[in-house]
Design an enzyme around this catalytic site. Structure first.
Site, PDB file in Angstrom:
ATOM      1  N   ARG A   1       0.773  -1.351   0.073  1.00 24.50           N
ATOM      2  CA  ARG A   1      -0.002   0.129  -0.030  1.00 24.50           C
ATOM      3  C   ARG A   1       0.755   1.329   0.012  1.00 24.50           C
ATOM      4  NH1 ARG A   1      -5.412  -0.069   1.595  1.00 24.50           N
ATOM      5  NH2 ARG A   1      -6.262  -2.165   0.868  1.00 24.50           N
TER       6      ARG A   1
ATOM      7  N   ARG B   1      -2.954   7.249   0.879  1.00 23.25           N
ATOM      8  CA  ARG B   1      -3.424   8.496   1.481  1.00 23.25           C
ATOM      9  C   ARG B   1      -2.230   9.211   2.387  1.00 23.25           C
ATOM     10  NH1 ARG B   1      -8.863   5.675   3.228  1.00 23.25           N
ATOM     11  NH2 ARG B   1      -7.217   4.072   3.283  1.00 23.25           N
TER      12      ARG B   1
ATOM     13  N   ARG C   1      -5.346  11.816  -6.810  1.00 22.76           N
ATOM     14  CA  ARG C   1      -6.908  11.316  -6.512  1.00 22.76           C
ATOM     15  C   ARG C   1      -7.736  12.245  -6.862  1.00 22.76           C
ATOM     16  NH1 ARG C   1      -9.290  10.230  -1.288  1.00 22.76           N
ATOM     17  NH2 ARG C   1     -10.911   8.432  -1.460  1.00 22.76           N
TER      18      ARG C   1
ATOM     19  N   ASP D   1      -6.555  -2.046  -7.651  1.00 21.14           N
ATOM     20  CA  ASP D   1      -7.160  -2.747  -6.408  1.00 21.14           C
ATOM     21  C   ASP D   1      -7.517  -4.186  -6.657  1.00 21.14           C
ATOM     22  OD1 ASP D   1      -8.284  -1.952  -3.435  1.00 21.14           O
ATOM     23  OD2 ASP D   1      -9.691  -3.224  -4.203  1.00 21.14           O
TER      24      ASP D   1
ATOM     25  N   TYR E   1     -15.309 -11.302  -0.406  1.00 23.46           N
ATOM     26  CA  TYR E   1     -15.971 -10.149  -0.859  1.00 23.46           C
ATOM     27  C   TYR E   1     -17.281 -10.437  -1.610  1.00 23.46           C
ATOM     28  CZ  TYR E   1     -12.554  -6.766   1.029  1.00 23.46           C
ATOM     29  OH  TYR E   1     -11.845  -5.984   1.893  1.00 23.46           O
TER      30      TYR E   1
HETATM   31  O1  CP3 Z   1       0.014  -1.597  -2.307  1.00 25.39           O
HETATM   32  C1  CP3 Z   1      -0.079  -0.566  -3.271  1.00 25.39           C
HETATM   33  O2  CP3 Z   1       0.161   0.437  -2.949  1.00 25.39           O
HETATM   34  C2  CP3 Z   1      -1.050  -0.715  -4.543  1.00 25.39           C
HETATM   35  C3  CP3 Z   1      -2.346  -0.508  -4.504  1.00 25.39           C
HETATM   36  C4  CP3 Z   1      -3.115  -1.472  -3.880  1.00 25.39           C
HETATM   37  C5  CP3 Z   1      -4.554  -0.948  -3.099  1.00 25.39           C
HETATM   38  N1  CP3 Z   1      -5.378  -2.000  -2.589  1.00 25.39           N
HETATM   39  C6  CP3 Z   1      -4.896   0.552  -3.252  1.00 25.39           C
HETATM   40  C7  CP3 Z   1      -5.941   1.034  -2.375  1.00 25.39           C
HETATM   41  C8  CP3 Z   1      -3.285  -2.676  -3.374  1.00 25.39           C
HETATM   42  C9  CP3 Z   1      -2.048  -3.759  -3.650  1.00 25.39           C
HETATM   43  C10 CP3 Z   1      -4.569  -3.117  -2.634  1.00 25.39           C
HETATM   44  C11 CP3 Z   1      -5.034  -4.576  -2.368  1.00 25.39           C
HETATM   45  C12 CP3 Z   1      -6.135  -4.581  -1.639  1.00 25.39           C
HETATM   46  N2  CP3 Z   1      -7.404  -4.057  -1.717  1.00 25.39           N
HETATM   47  C13 CP3 Z   1      -6.293  -5.886  -0.716  1.00 25.39           C
HETATM   48  C14 CP3 Z   1      -5.276  -6.710  -0.070  1.00 25.39           C
HETATM   49  C15 CP3 Z   1      -4.278  -6.205   0.663  1.00 25.39           C
HETATM   50  C16 CP3 Z   1      -4.581  -6.091   2.058  1.00 25.39           C
HETATM   51  O3  CP3 Z   1      -4.482  -4.875   2.401  1.00 25.39           O
HETATM   52  O4  CP3 Z   1      -5.125  -6.734   2.780  1.00 25.39           O
HETATM   53  C17 CP3 Z   1      -7.511  -5.748  -0.115  1.00 25.39           C
HETATM   54  C18 CP3 Z   1      -8.197  -6.460   0.820  1.00 25.39           C
HETATM   55  C19 CP3 Z   1      -8.179  -4.338  -0.828  1.00 25.39           C
HETATM   56  C20 CP3 Z   1      -9.761  -4.129  -0.762  1.00 25.39           C
HETATM   57  C21 CP3 Z   1      -9.854  -2.537  -0.281  1.00 25.39           C
HETATM   58  N3  CP3 Z   1      -9.719  -1.654  -1.064  1.00 25.39           N
HETATM   59  C22 CP3 Z   1     -10.286  -2.199   0.927  1.00 25.39           C
HETATM   60  C23 CP3 Z   1     -10.675  -2.932   2.204  1.00 25.39           C
HETATM   61  C24 CP3 Z   1     -10.340  -0.616   0.993  1.00 25.39           C
HETATM   62  C25 CP3 Z   1     -10.696   0.245   1.855  1.00 25.39           C
HETATM   63  C26 CP3 Z   1      -9.704   0.184   2.850  1.00 25.39           C
HETATM   64  C27 CP3 Z   1      -9.048   1.755   2.942  1.00 25.39           C
HETATM   65  O5  CP3 Z   1      -7.622   1.542   3.132  1.00 25.39           O
HETATM   66  O6  CP3 Z   1      -9.494   2.604   2.642  1.00 25.39           O
HETATM   67  C28 CP3 Z   1      -9.666  -0.568  -0.187  1.00 25.39           C
HETATM   68  C29 CP3 Z   1      -9.457   0.785  -0.919  1.00 25.39           C
HETATM   69  C30 CP3 Z   1      -8.004   1.227  -1.421  1.00 25.39           C
HETATM   70  N4  CP3 Z   1      -7.331   0.439  -2.211  1.00 25.39           N
HETATM   71  C31 CP3 Z   1      -7.420   2.370  -1.138  1.00 25.39           C
HETATM   72  C32 CP3 Z   1      -6.226   2.184  -1.618  1.00 25.39           C
HETATM   73  C33 CP3 Z   1      -5.028   3.325  -1.784  1.00 25.39           C
HETATM   74  C34 CP3 Z   1      -7.706   3.434  -0.449  1.00 25.39           C
HETATM   75  C35 CP3 Z   1      -8.536   4.443  -1.320  1.00 25.39           C
HETATM   76  C36 CP3 Z   1      -8.335   5.709  -0.986  1.00 25.39           C
HETATM   77  O7  CP3 Z   1      -9.301   6.453  -0.148  1.00 25.39           O
HETATM   78  O8  CP3 Z   1      -7.643   6.620  -1.719  1.00 25.39           O
END
Ligand code: CP3
Length: 348
Positions: A29, A33, A42, A79, A156
Site C-alpha cells: 500500500r 493516502r 486522487r 485494487d 468479498y
Molecule cells: O500496495 C499498493 O500501493 C498498491 C495498491 C493497492 C490498493 N489496494 C490500493 C487501495 C493494493 C495492492 C490493494 C490491495 C487490496 N485491496 C487488498 C489486499 C491487501 C490488504 O491490504 O490486505 C484488499 C483487501 C483490498 C480491498 C480494499 N480496497 C479495501 C478493504 C479498501 C478500503 C480500506 C482503505 O484502506 O480505505 C480499499 C481501498 C483502497 N485500495 C485504497 C487504496 C489506496 C484507499 C482508497 C482511497 O481512499 O484512496
C-alpha cells in the site's frame, strides 16, 4: 562496438535468492493516502475507482513511492476488487466504510452473470497502466503486478463488503461447498488470464494477496484457498518462469509446515515471527516482510524493528517490507526513514 550496459534489477534478483548489494525494500500500500502527492492526483481523478481506471493518473501514483521514498519496486496502483467489478459486479467505495458490492452472490445461478472474457477485456486500463508505468520507471526498479487470491475475492463477492465473522461465506463453505468451489474456479480462471496479461504488459513480478486467509480452520484453508493459489502459480510459472511470484497469505503462521507450491517468495505478515517463517520456509522460499506497520509511527521503533529482522535474516534470501499495508496517518518522513535505514544497514 560498445556493449550495452547490463542493468541489474536488484528486486527480481533478490526474489530468486541471488545475492544483492543490499536488501531491496518496498511497502505494501505504498501509494496511498499518507502521501500528499497521492491525494492531489486522487482529487484530480474524482474518486478512487476512477483513479484506478485512468491509466495516466494510476501510473503517476504508481511511480510516486519510487520517486519520493526511493523504494526498490513500484506496485501497480489498482485494487484487488477491480477483477470482480469487471466480471460484472457493481462496486462502490463508500467513504469510511470501504468497498461494497451492491448485489452479493447468493446462489449458484448468480454465477452465470459473471463473465470471464468480459473481465479480461474490461481490465484493459490495468494493462495500460502497467505499460505507461514500465516506460517511465527507471530500468533498475521493478514493477510488481498483483491480484487478490481467489478466496479473498470470493469472500468479498459473497459477503458484499468487509466482515468480522465471514458468516455468509463460511456457511457456504460447510453447507454448499459445491457452489463455493464453482465460484473459486471461475475467479481462478479470470485471474490466470488477468495476471498473464499483466506480465505481458510489463510487470516484472506478481504478488497474490490472500488478506483473509486466516478466516478458516486449517483443512478449509488448504481446500478453499491454498489449492487455488497453487493452481494460479502453476499456470503462471509454467509459462513465465523468469517472472517471480510472491504469495501473501495473511495470518497463517500455524500452517507454515504444509505450505508448498510453485512460487518464489513467501510474504510474511507481521503477526508471524520472522524466525518461525525462516525455520519453516526459509530454505525453500525467499521471505518478504515483515515489520509491524505501526512501528512506522516512531523512529526508535523502526530502528528496533529493522535491526531485529536483519539479525534474523542476515541479508540473505530476504526482501524487506511491512507485515501488512502502510497506515494512512504515517508521516512521509518516517516512511522515508524506514526505506533509507534498510538500504544503509543492509549494504555490503
Ligand atoms: O500496495 C499498493 O500501493 C498498491 C495498491 C493497492 C490498493 N489496494 C490500493 C487501495 C493494493 C495492492 C490493494 C490491495 C487490496 N485491496 C487488498 C489486499 C491487501 C490488504 O491490504 O490486505 C484488499 C483487501 C483490498 C480491498 C480494499 N480496497 C479495501 C478493504 C479498501 C478500503 C480500506 C482503505 O484502506 O480505505 C480499499 C481501498 C483502497 N485500495 C485504497 C487504496 C489506496 C484507499 C482508497 C482511497 O481512499 O484512496
Amino acid at each position: 562496438m560498445e556493449k550495452a550496459a547490463i542493468i541489474k534489477m536488484i528486486f527480481t534478483d533478490a526474489c530468486f535468492g541471488k545475492n544483492t548489494p543490499y536488501t531491496p525494500v518496498w511497502m505494501m500500500r505504498q501509494a496511498g493516502r499518507y502521501l500528499p502527492e497521492y491525494m492531489r492526483v486522487r482529487q484530480k481523478a474524482g474518486n478512487f475507482l476512477s483513479l484506478c481506471q485512468t491509466p495516466e493518473l494510476a501510473a503517476e501514483v504508481t511511480l510516486q513511492p519510487v520517486e519520493i521514498l526511493n523504494a526498490d519496486a513500484a506496485i501497480l496502483f489498482s485494487d484487488i476488487l477491480v477483477a470482480p467489478l469487471e466480471m460484472g459486479m457493481e462496486l462502490q467505495f463508500v467513504k469510511d466504510e470501504g468497498p461494497q458490492f451492491s448485489k452479493p452472490l447468493a446462489c449458484e445461478d448468480d454465477l452465470s452473470s459473471l463473465d470471464i472474457n468480459r473481465a479480461f477485456d474490461n481490465l484493459k486500463y490495468v494493462y495500460e497502466t502497467i505499460k505507461i508505468t514500465r516506460s517511465k520507471l527507471p530500468h533498475d526498479k521493478a514493477l510488481i503486478g498483483f491480484c487478490g487470491a481467489p478466496w479473498t475475492l470470493a469472500t468479498y463477492m459473497v459477503e458484499g463488503k468487509g466482515t468480522k465473522t465471514y458468516s455468509k461465506v463460511k456457511k457456504l463453505l460447510y453447507a454448499n461447498p459445491r457452489f463455493l468451489h464453482a465460484l473459486l474456479s471461475k475467479v481462478t480462471e479470470v485471474l490466470k488470464l488477468y495476471m498473464e496479461e499483466q506480465i505481458k504488459s510489463g510487470a516484472n513480478a506478481v504478488q497474490i494477496f490472500d488478506s483473509w486467509a486466516s478466516a478458516m480452520e486449517e483443512s478449509a484453508f488448504f481446500e478453499f484457498s491454498w489449492r487455488y493459489i497453487k493452481e494460479l502459480c502453476a499456470y503462471l510459472k509454467s509459462r513465465y518462469p523468469h517472472v517471480p511470484i510472491i504469495v501473501f497469505p495473511k495470518g497463517i503462521s500455524g500452517y507454515l509446515d504444509k505450505i508448498d507450491g510453485d512460487f518464489d517468495v513467501f510474504g510474511v505478515d507481521w503477526s508471524t515471527p520472522i524466525e518461525l517463517a525462516k525455520e519453516k520456509l526459509g530454505s525453500r522460499y525467499v521471505l518478504q516482510g515483515n515489520m509491524e506497520p505501526a512501528r512506522l509511527y516512531d523512529k526508535k521503533a523502526i530502528d528496533a524493528g529493522v535491526e531485529h529482522i536483519i539479525n534474523v535474516m542476515q541479508n540473505r534470501r530476504h526482501i524487506f517490507n511491512l507485515g501488512h499495508g502502510i497506515l494512512p496517518d504515517i508521516s512521509v518522513e518516517n516512511a522515508k526513514y524506514f526505506i533509507n535505514l534498510v538500504h544503509e544497514k543492509t549494504k555490503i
